[in-house]
Design a protein around this motif. Structure first.
Motif, PDB file in Angstrom:
ATOM      1  N   PHE A  21       1.080  -1.449   0.045  1.00 15.79           N
ATOM      2  CA  PHE A  21      -0.075   0.095   0.135  1.00 15.79           C
ATOM      3  C   PHE A  21       0.841   1.284  -0.021  1.00 15.79           C
ATOM      4  O   PHE A  21       0.437   2.285  -0.524  1.00 15.79           O
ATOM      5  N   TRP A  51      -6.601   4.193   5.126  1.00 15.49           N
ATOM      6  CA  TRP A  51      -7.540   3.602   5.604  1.00 15.49           C
ATOM      7  C   TRP A  51      -8.570   4.407   6.252  1.00 15.49           C
ATOM      8  O   TRP A  51      -8.112   5.387   7.140  1.00 15.49           O
ATOM      9  N   TRP A 107     -12.163   6.482  -3.901  1.00 16.76           N
ATOM     10  CA  TRP A 107     -12.373   6.166  -2.447  1.00 16.76           C
ATOM     11  C   TRP A 107     -13.404   4.744  -2.741  1.00 16.76           C
ATOM     12  O   TRP A 107     -14.032   4.816  -3.717  1.00 16.76           O
ATOM     13  N   SER A 160      -7.735   6.636  -1.814  1.00 17.22           N
ATOM     14  CA  SER A 160      -6.367   6.766  -2.447  1.00 17.22           C
ATOM     15  C   SER A 160      -5.896   8.018  -3.347  1.00 17.22           C
ATOM     16  O   SER A 160      -7.078   8.729  -3.621  1.00 17.22           O
ATOM     17  N   HIS A 218       1.741   7.861  -5.220  1.00 17.98           N
ATOM     18  CA  HIS A 218       0.576   7.552  -4.756  1.00 17.98           C
ATOM     19  C   HIS A 218       0.641   7.090  -3.480  1.00 17.98           C
ATOM     20  O   HIS A 218       1.614   6.703  -2.812  1.00 17.98           O
ATOM     21  N   CYS A 219      -0.521   7.224  -2.647  1.00 23.69           N
ATOM     22  CA  CYS A 219      -0.656   6.494  -1.379  1.00 23.69           C
ATOM     23  C   CYS A 219      -2.213   6.345  -0.937  1.00 23.69           C
ATOM     24  O   CYS A 219      -3.102   6.685  -1.695  1.00 23.69           O
ATOM     25  N   HIS A 220      -2.337   5.229  -0.187  1.00 23.93           N
ATOM     26  CA  HIS A 220      -3.554   4.803   0.307  1.00 23.93           C
ATOM     27  C   HIS A 220      -3.539   5.220   2.055  1.00 23.93           C
ATOM     28  O   HIS A 220      -2.719   5.037   2.513  1.00 23.93           O
ATOM     29  N   GLU A 238     -11.259   2.846   2.197  1.00 19.75           N
ATOM     30  CA  GLU A 238     -10.005   3.342   1.839  1.00 19.75           C
ATOM     31  C   GLU A 238     -10.039   4.403   0.598  1.00 19.75           C
ATOM     32  O   GLU A 238     -11.372   4.902   0.205  1.00 19.75           O
TER      33      GLU A 238
END
Length: 185
Positions: A52, A79, A110, A90, A75-77, A88
């Motif tokens: 992730f 929660w 999302w 992103s 990019h990043c995710h 989530e």
């Protein structure tokens, strides 16, 4: 408990695995995806969590990792949590002076688990994200969703985003009719 955004982490892993065991797999439509994700998560949780965040959100004043030989759209995710895993969010962003690649439908995406929907969590999550990404200097955030995804386009409109395009997605996104919204910063 108030809503929060966190990088994928061990504290929410059991709740995330419970969502997978209920058949939830985010944006994936393949019914076997959740069981494959759950098996991978249980087999090697640390490795699973790392996938992730291999291009994490830089700190203010920091750029992408110069030692990364693999080209990567940053990019990043995150929660979304109310104490339990709720879904989530992103974020993808171009490098300075670049635009998002043509195959990337937007900066934000999302997904909220079905049993947590109806509470405005996607909208709250985006609002929690905005101050955390101010240093990226993005003048706007684009988001795309299928025209049939009424909840997502209502979320975009509730955030104050404006519909800027209707288009047909490519094969990578299922050849569906979609809207692109833009949220000015």
């Amino acid at each position: 408990m108030p809503l929060s955004l966190a990088f994928p982490n061990h504290a929410l892993l059991a709740s995330y695995q419970q969502a997978l065991s209920r058949g939830w797999a985010g944006h994936e439509q393949d019914p076997d995806t959740a069981s494959r994700m759950l098996a991978a998560c249980r087999a090697a949780p640390d490795t699973y969590l790392l996938h992730f965040t291999h291009c994490p959100l830089p700190a203010p004043g920091m750029g992408p990792d110069a030692d990364n030989s693999e080209p990567c759209l940053p990019h990043c995710h995150f929660w979304i949590s109310n104490g339990d895993y709720c879904g989530e969010l992103s974020l993808r962003w171009p490098l300075p002076g670049d635009n998002l690649p043509a195959d990337c439908p937007g900066h934000l995406a999302w997904s909220v688990v079905p049993w947590q929907r109806g509470h405005g969590y996607a909208c709250q999550a985006v609002r929690l994200l905005l101050p955390r990404i101010a240093h990226l200097g993005l003048p706007w955030l684009d988001m795309a969703m299928a025209t049939r995804n009424v909840a997502s386009w209502k979320t975009a409109e509730h955030l104050g985003a404006t519909r800027i395009a209707t288009y047909q997605t490519g094969a990578e996104h299922g050849h569906v009719s979609a809207y692109r919204y833009r949220l000015m910063r």
